[in-house]
Scaffold this motif. Structure first.
Motif, PDB file in Angstrom:
ATOM      1  N   ILE A 274       0.811  -1.213   0.000  1.00 51.01           N
ATOM      2  CA  ILE A 274       0.000   0.000   0.000  1.00 51.01           C
ATOM      3  C   ILE A 274       0.845   1.263   0.000  1.00 51.01           C
ATOM      4  N   GLY A 275       2.100   1.142   0.453  1.00 46.68           N
ATOM      5  CA  GLY A 275       2.996   2.299   0.449  1.00 46.68           C
ATOM      6  C   GLY A 275       2.563   3.371   1.431  1.00 46.68           C
ATOM      7  N   ASP A 276       2.704   4.640   1.030  1.00 45.56           N
ATOM      8  CA  ASP A 276       2.405   5.731   1.971  1.00 45.56           C
ATOM      9  C   ASP A 276       0.921   6.109   1.982  1.00 45.56           C
ATOM     10  N   LYS A 277       0.117   5.439   1.161  1.00 42.60           N
ATOM     11  CA  LYS A 277      -1.352   5.576   1.128  1.00 42.60           C
ATOM     12  C   LYS A 277      -1.843   6.843   0.436  1.00 42.60           C
ATOM     13  N   ARG A 278      -0.946   7.572  -0.191  1.00 47.42           N
ATOM     14  CA  ARG A 278      -1.398   8.753  -0.933  1.00 47.42           C
ATOM     15  C   ARG A 278      -2.338   8.336  -2.058  1.00 47.42           C
ATOM     16  N   GLY A 279      -3.428   9.069  -2.187  1.00 47.87           N
ATOM     17  CA  GLY A 279      -4.330   8.878  -3.307  1.00 47.87           C
ATOM     18  C   GLY A 279      -5.318   7.737  -3.182  1.00 47.87           C
ATOM     19  N   ILE A 280      -5.313   6.998  -2.053  1.00 51.65           N
ATOM     20  CA  ILE A 280      -6.275   5.895  -1.912  1.00 51.65           C
ATOM     21  C   ILE A 280      -7.552   6.398  -1.225  1.00 51.65           C
ATOM     22  N   ARG A 281      -8.589   5.588  -1.333  1.00 53.45           N
ATOM     23  CA  ARG A 281      -9.849   5.951  -0.676  1.00 53.45           C
ATOM     24  C   ARG A 281      -9.747   5.828   0.852  1.00 53.45           C
ATOM     25  N   ARG A 282      -8.901   4.944   1.324  1.00 55.28           N
ATOM     26  CA  ARG A 282      -8.619   4.706   2.745  1.00 55.28           C
ATOM     27  C   ARG A 282      -9.680   3.880   3.448  1.00 55.28           C
ATOM     28  N   TYR A 283     -10.947   4.223   3.289  1.00 53.28           N
ATOM     29  CA  TYR A 283     -12.040   3.502   3.941  1.00 53.28           C
ATOM     30  C   TYR A 283     -12.720   2.558   2.953  1.00 53.28           C
TER      31      TYR A 283
END
Length: 197
Positions: A84-93
């Protein structure tokens, strides 16, 4: 977005496990764990999460399935954290409701960077075939601790234990798929007011 793949190995006196995932896959699944029912459940995660998942595991199954199931959760969680890396740009939820005949489960996940598990499931049988249903909690606890996610699992209804489990894992796959999906409105941005997750 960079390729989101990871390969993680875990080697202890109890288990030897290798997990490879591609978060942007097509739902391909290959597994040799010796725990047939868990393989069946993880196939649901791959298929419904559109995650390519390869697992090779040898564990002390002559004792019982506990160490293998728990360590699979740990290793899969580590693989997610790497991919997932640093999670930039993902929806998260992510969230999903999944039915199977009389059974219905809800799973909600947050790639929060904080491990937390709430699992409200009363299986109607202690075993599904040879599989001890208590081990599902061990699997998910290992996963959340190492993926660093908050995970809520609720079986809302159901009297067939196989159906209960299958709705949970299908919903888990669907919730993961939603959470890790790139959000075109968040490109390059962190989905948190903190600035990091």
């Amino acid at each position: 977005m960079a390729e989101r793949v990871a390969t993680v190995s875990r080697d202890t006196h109890e288990t030897q496990i290798q997990v490879r995932i591609n978060l942007d896959g097509e739902g391909h699944f290959q597994s040799e764990t010796g725990v047939a029912f868990l393989d069946h459940m993880l196939d649901q995660v791959a298929r419904h999460g559109l995650i390519d998942l390869e697992i090779n595991a040898q564990g002390d199954l002559h004792i019982d399935d506990h160490h293998t199931v728990e360590d699979l959760g740990i290793t899969l969680g580590q693989a997610f954290a790497q991919a997932i890396g640093d999670k930039r740009g993902i929806r998260r939820y992510g969230h999903a409701y999944v039915p199977l005949d009389e059974a219905l489960s809800r799973v909600v996940v947050d790639f929060s960077g904080r491990p937390g598990l709430s699992m409200d499931v009363e299986f109607t049988r202690a075993n599904i075939g040879q599989f001890d249903t208590q081990l599902f909690w061990e699997f998910f606890q290992g996963f959340v601790n190492h993926a660093q996610v908050t995970l809520h699992i609720d079986n809302l209804k159901g009297f067939n234990a196989h159906h209960q489990a299958e709705t949970i894992f299908k919903a888990f796959g669907r919730a993961l798929r939603m959470a890790v999906e790139p959000d075109p409105r968040m490109t390059g941005r962190m989905p948190s007011t903190k600035g990091s997750l």
